[in-house]
Write an enzyme that holds these catalytic residues in place. Structure first.
Site, PDB file in Angstrom:
ATOM      1  N   SER A 173       0.783  -1.433   0.037  1.00  0.00           N
ATOM      2  CA  SER A 173       0.006   0.022  -0.086  1.00  0.00           C
ATOM      3  C   SER A 173       0.859   1.464   0.008  1.00  0.00           C
ATOM      4  O   SER A 173       0.558   2.263  -0.441  1.00  0.00           O
ATOM      5  CB  SER A 173      -0.791  -0.160   1.049  1.00  0.00           C
ATOM      6  OG  SER A 173       0.013  -0.144   2.289  1.00  0.00           O
ATOM      7  N   HIS A 211       1.918   4.823   4.907  1.00  0.00           N
ATOM      8  CA  HIS A 211       1.282   5.400   3.706  1.00  0.00           C
ATOM      9  C   HIS A 211       1.699   6.954   3.638  1.00  0.00           C
ATOM     10  O   HIS A 211       1.700   7.504   2.481  1.00  0.00           O
ATOM     11  CB  HIS A 211      -0.382   5.554   4.381  1.00  0.00           C
ATOM     12  CG  HIS A 211      -0.757   4.284   4.192  1.00  0.00           C
ATOM     13  ND1 HIS A 211      -2.080   4.042   4.443  1.00  0.00           N
ATOM     14  CD2 HIS A 211      -0.180   3.121   3.725  1.00  0.00           C
ATOM     15  CE1 HIS A 211      -2.347   2.715   4.332  1.00  0.00           C
ATOM     16  NE2 HIS A 211      -1.421   1.998   3.856  1.00  0.00           N
TER      17      HIS A 211
END
Length: 362
Positions: free
Chosen positions: A144, A196
């Site tokens: 991610s 992230h």
């Protein structure tokens, strides 16, 4: 019977969808799925040995962690969600960049994500205001972080002004990665905020051109594509050679200028930093004097050169075939009717005076 037809159509659509995925993106999906399946079969769950841990990466110099951490996932939902997000974004970028350059960019994003995450972790752990030593021991896995970097790059390349958040509401395109960051953190508090955030910052670093000096030249990418090692791979239908723009030299990544409200100091600093970076190559311009258009004799639909006095109703000058041009074409097809005046006009008078030059002497 209806169920059989429906199942067959769904399987056909799925196979067609998968066949359209480029090679590198499909390989990443296969690799991550295979790693999860093998880990599930053998019961491997020691993610602390492969995860991205700032402390172990720096103190023990375990340089494999930035690359091993991205292929491991904690659950089937974690894997499926990341791969469903990777396929559309990765496919578009691979078609634009080309498979070789796309793979190189992914390697750079993995490396930069890890470096940014380590830097933020150490700054947060030993900042003079309050220490957060737990940031050094954070252990993150999954693709991610790279996907967030790819979202930033894809958003900067897109001309869309707004983006939809799962079909519920739309936001300004420039805020799209940040809204996703906050939304994922609220819905799934266990996801790695630091991972992230590092991906978003890494994506912005790439779009600002800070990675240009790490990219290869178009000639080197073409040489890699033409090497004997990749002969079988290049022949595959999913392998993208040179990108959809027709070559690496014609691809220019976006660059941003600081807003005027940022102040002259930031503007000068960004200009100085940009001057240190190698400039992107510009696509060779086509000489407008030689547009490559011609007129074929006897073709009434051919494009004729513009002449004065032949103006259309819209005001654009367009050439119309005149009787003189039609007679000239007819006479060229019949040598017996060539006159001296026409030969002088066509530059054939020299051939008349030299009987051996073109066989036109009589």
């Amino acid at each position: 019977m209806r169920n059989v037809v429906t199942e067959a159509s769904l399987s056909t659509q799925a196979s067609q969808w998968w066949a359209a995925v480029p090679s590198v993106t499909a390989s990443i999906v296969f690799l991550c799925s295979a790693v999860y399946a093998v880990s599930l079969v053998f019961g491997y769950d020691s993610f602390n040995q492969v995860c991205l841990s700032p402390y172990k990466l720096v103190e023990h110099f375990q340089v494999y962690r930035p690359y091993s951490s991205v292929v491991f996932h904690g659950s089937i939902l974690h894997l499926v969600f990341n791969m469903l997000a990777l396929v559309p974004i990765g496919s578009g970028l691979e078609r634009l960049l080309g498979s070789v350059r796309y793979l190189h960019v992914l390697f750079l994003l993995m490396t930069s994500n890890a470096l940014i995450q380590v830097a933020i972790a150490y700054i947060g752990a030993y900042n003079p205001i309050h220490w957060y030593p737990d940031l050094l021991m954070e252990c993150s896995i999954g693709f991610s972080g790279v996907i967030f970097a790819m979202i930033v790059i894809e958003t900067s390349l897109s001309t869309a002004q707004t983006r939809s958040i799962f079909g519920f509401f739309t936001v300004n395109a420039k805020w799209y990665p940040w809204v996703l960051l906050v939304l994922f953190q609220l819905l799934m508090p266990r996801v790695s905020l630091l991972g992230h955030l590092s991906g978003i910052l890494s994506g912005f670093a790439y779009t600002y051109g800070l990675f240009h000096w790490l990219l290869l030249s178009p000639e080197n990418y073409s040489a890699i594509e033409g090497s004997h090692i990749l002969t079988r791979v290049v022949r595959r239908s999913g392998f993208i050679v040179g990108g959809s723009s027709g070559g690496y030299a014609s691809l220019s990544l976006p660059s941003f200028s600081p807003p005027s409200s940022a102040g002259p100091a930031i503007g000068r600093a960004m200009n100085r930093l940009r001057s240190w970076m190698p400039q992107a190559r510009s696509q060779p311009q086509v000489d407008e004097k030689f547009p490559g258009r011609g007129h074929v004799l006897g073709n009434s639909t051919g494009t004729l050169p513009p002449t004065r006095g032949a103006t259309s109703k819209a005001g654009n000058q367009r050439a119309k075939p005149t009787e003189a041009q039609s007679d000239l074409q007819t006479s060229l097809l019949d040598e017996s009717h060539l006159s001296i005046a026409q030969e002088q006009r066509l530059g054939l008078w020299e051939n008349r005076t030299h009987p051996t030059s073109a066989g036109l002497a009589r």
